[in-house]
Design an enzyme around this catalytic site. Structure first.
Site, mmCIF file in Angstrom:
data_model
loop_
_atom_site.group_PDB
_atom_site.id
_atom_site.type_symbol
_atom_site.label_atom_id
_atom_site.label_comp_id
_atom_site.label_asym_id
_atom_site.label_seq_id
_atom_site.Cartn_x
_atom_site.Cartn_y
_atom_site.Cartn_z
ATOM 1 N N TYR A 272 68.129 34.498 101.346
ATOM 2 C CA TYR A 272 68.199 33.266 100.275
ATOM 3 C C TYR A 272 69.691 32.606 100.213
ATOM 4 O O TYR A 272 70.586 33.175 100.557
ATOM 5 C CB TYR A 272 67.496 33.647 98.928
ATOM 6 C CG TYR A 272 67.909 34.805 98.008
ATOM 7 C CD1 TYR A 272 69.469 35.426 98.174
ATOM 8 C CD2 TYR A 272 67.088 35.132 97.277
ATOM 9 C CE1 TYR A 272 69.627 36.068 97.330
ATOM 10 C CE2 TYR A 272 67.576 36.081 96.116
ATOM 11 C CZ TYR A 272 68.764 36.622 96.494
ATOM 12 O OH TYR A 272 69.327 37.668 95.411
ATOM 13 N N GLU A 273 69.630 31.548 99.663
ATOM 14 C CA GLU A 273 70.698 30.661 99.639
ATOM 15 C C GLU A 273 71.240 30.194 100.906
ATOM 16 O O GLU A 273 72.314 30.159 100.956
ATOM 17 C CB GLU A 273 71.794 31.081 98.792
ATOM 18 C CG GLU A 273 71.261 31.501 97.344
ATOM 19 C CD GLU A 273 70.358 30.347 96.596
ATOM 20 O OE1 GLU A 273 70.854 29.375 96.737
ATOM 21 O OE2 GLU A 273 69.532 30.692 95.547
ATOM 22 N N GLY A 274 70.435 30.226 102.068
ATOM 23 C CA GLY A 274 70.873 29.918 103.355
ATOM 24 C C GLY A 274 71.004 31.240 104.094
ATOM 25 O O GLY A 274 71.787 31.971 103.813
#
Length: 594
Positions: free
Chosen positions: A439-441
């Site tokens: 997550y978050e890239g």
């Protein structure tokens, strides 16, 4: 179940000796921030994490969250723990005093955040997202929005989210379909669905502030047409208290591999009332304030889990009796030696220790630069610090979470079969750590950001913020024989990083696929070198204190630095070979053969 002990001595070493507190005290607003005050804050935070949050970690994993009639119920004990978290003033630790916060620097906040993540990552996600919303509104909200939302986010009475992902788009936010229709009174009606929304619905706070990406009717296609809106769960009354329920519904919560105590929600916006934050069609710029902060925070999650894994594995290795040392019994009075005597177990423990302490040092370095970027009165120093933080953000996010997952896996390996079963608690660390790489890239996206955006930015100016200090450090210590076993490996890895950087710059200009194929090994090479730089400096401090009153602590620093340089840093050679091999074996593989 492993117990958590806050690594206070390690944190004092990073804050007091490695980072130089005087640098922070010289910044406006931090003059009274003496090390004793910081240590008192960290000690109290550590006590809260160990006594309140850590005992709930397994509860959250086993119970998970429940969706009941559109309302999410968090696991047993979470509400009481959050109440005590708020009473302790922890949500406002890094928030501005004008909003009721304590105004402490990021360098302090990152130490507290690590302990929260070690003790109970699922719990920490709730206040972590609220702080992200606080930072985004602080930078991009108008004065009326700041007046309503910031004090309530700072005191913890309201939570926050970032609503980006939709079923048809994750990383490619240009595909967002959520609509925002103006109604003529300054507000908008938001319609669409968002998925994978951490802390999207819960019972910890009286309101939740959703920051939502959506498109205005006249929006151009792609990311250039995205705007950012504030959409609260309850519409604020004139006095700022929660009023009417907004048209935001949690229609489902995800059943996940890990972080089960954190509610990951599907949110449906059915003409929900929202307000534009920032300029129309400029939402990505505002959202990246929150996303970049979140990426650094996720890196700290990886660090926190690595520390928890190391503590559990080290304690088990000291106690578990199995076999005899290769050189003969170490404890002949016992039926077997503790597994700590076995070289392979020691290799795993030292690997975990080297990753954890190295990442903590680099985290402090980046956090201090963030404080300088925000507060220093000299524009040139602010720019240099901002450049460094921008460069290191993808490295911290990806490298730290890779290290956290590796440490969690190594902890299971140290435990053997006992680690694979739920009773011991270390398999939860593996499951919890796995999401941090996504997550978050995803970490692959972080690598592409590093080679595609950060390296070429301003004609290489960002990269020079790291390269020049390393070169200066090595030059200043040339001829220091006591340090040579640490500076020589650093110099070799640094040379490999320079060569890889030049290759990517040259090849990437001609063929973007070359840079993309090299991105992930390059980021790891960068992270290895950055940690080597920190370990060289820590070894220098360790040598200076080795014969003092805390000689054992400092000698352990030197010995861990030696292990890092001899056993982990040599990975840089293989990474360089992989980078220089180019894209051919990757992109040339027949699509139909997959």
């Amino acid at each position: 179940m492993p117990s958590y002990r806050p690594p206070l001595r390690e944190m004092r070493f990073v804050y007091r000796e490695l980072l130089d507190p005087a640098r922070l005290q010289a910044l406006p607003g931090y003059g009274e921030l003496d090390p004793e005050l910081v240590e008192a804050v960290i000690e109290e935070a550590g006590r809260f994490c160990a006594e309140v949050l850590a005992p709930l970690n397994r509860v959250g994993d086993e119970e998970g969250c429940r969706l009941e009639g559109g309302e999410v119920r968090t696991p047993t004990g979470f509400r009481d723990a959050y109440r005590r978290y708020v009473e302790g003033g922890w949500p406002g630790l890094g928030c501005e005093p004008e909003h009721g916060g304590q105004g402490l620097p990021e360098t302090v906040h990152v130490l507290v955040e690590e302990m929260v993540c070690s003790a109970n990552l699922a719990f920490g996600i709730y206040p972590g997202l609220a702080r992200g919303a606080y930072n985004a509104i602080l930078e991009h909200g108008d004065e009326a929005q700041k007046a309503v939302y910031l004090p309530r986010l700072a005191d913890g009475s309201w939570g926050g989210t970032m609503c980006l992902t939709e079923p048809q788009c994750g990383t490619d936010l240009g595909l967002v379909r959520t609509r925002a229709e103006p109604v003529g009174d300054g507000s908008y009606r938001i319609t669409g669905s968002k998925i994978f929304i951490s802390a999207g619905e819960h019972d910890l706070t009286e309101n939740i502030v959703h920051l939502v990406l959506a498109r205005l009717p006249d929006a151009p296609p792609g990311t250039a047409g995205i705007s950012l809106f504030i959409v609260p769960k309850f519409l604020p009354r004139e006095d700022g208290t929660p009023g009417e329920r907004n048209a935001v519904t949690c229609s489902a919560i995800e059943h996940k591999m890990g972080i089960n105590g954190s509610a990951t929600c599907v949110l449906d916006f059915d003409g929900a009332v929202g307000w534009l934050m920032g300029e129309p069609h400029k939402g990505m710029r505002a959202m990246f304030t929150m996303m970049n902060a979140a990426r650094l925070a996720v890196g700290i999650q990886g660090l926190g889990l690595a520390e928890a894994a190391y503590q559990a594995a080290a304690a088990y290795a000291r106690e578990r009796l199995q076999g005899r040392a290769p050189g003969g019994p170490r404890h002949p009075d016992k039926p077997a030696d503790p597994i700590l005597v076995h070289p392979d177990v020691r290799r795993m423990l030292l690997t975990m220790r080297a990753w954890t302490e190295g990442c903590r040092a680099l985290a402090g370095r980046v956090a201090q630069a963030l404080d300088v970027a925000r507060r220093d009165e000299d524009p040139a120093r602010r720019e240099a610090a901002h450049d460094y933080v921008s460069l290191m953000t993808p490295v911290v996010k990806a490298f730290f979470t890779d290290a956290g997952f590796e440490c969690a896996n190594l902890a299971v390996q140290v435990y053997g079969g006992h680690g694979y079963i739920r009773e011991q608690g270390v398999e939860q660390l593996v499951r919890d750590a796995r999401i941090t790489q996504i997550y978050e890239g995803t970490n692959g996206i972080q690598a592409l950001d590093l080679v595609g955006r950060k390296l070429p930015a301003h004609f290489g100016r960002l990269a020079r913020r790291f390269f020049h200090p390393v070169a200066e450090y090595l030059e200043a210590r040339r001829g220091d024989e006591a340090l040579a076993e640490f500076t020589a490996p650093l110099a070799k890895a640094f040379g490999r990083l320079q060569r890889a950087t030049a290759w990517i710059a040259e090849q990437g200009l001609r063929d973007p696929e070359q840079a993309a194929a090299a991105a992930t090994p390059y980021l790891r090479l960068f992270g290895l070198t950055a940690l080597a730089f920190e370990w060289a400096r820590m070894a220098e401090l360790g040598l200076a204190g080795a014969d003092g009153a805390e000689g054992r602590f400092y000698r352990a620093k030197v010995e861990t630095a030696r292990f890092y340089m001899q056993h982990l840093l040599p990975q840089s050679g293989g990474l360089l070979a992989s980078i220089l091999a180019g894209k051919a074996a990757i992109t040339g593989f027949d699509d139909e053969a997959f």
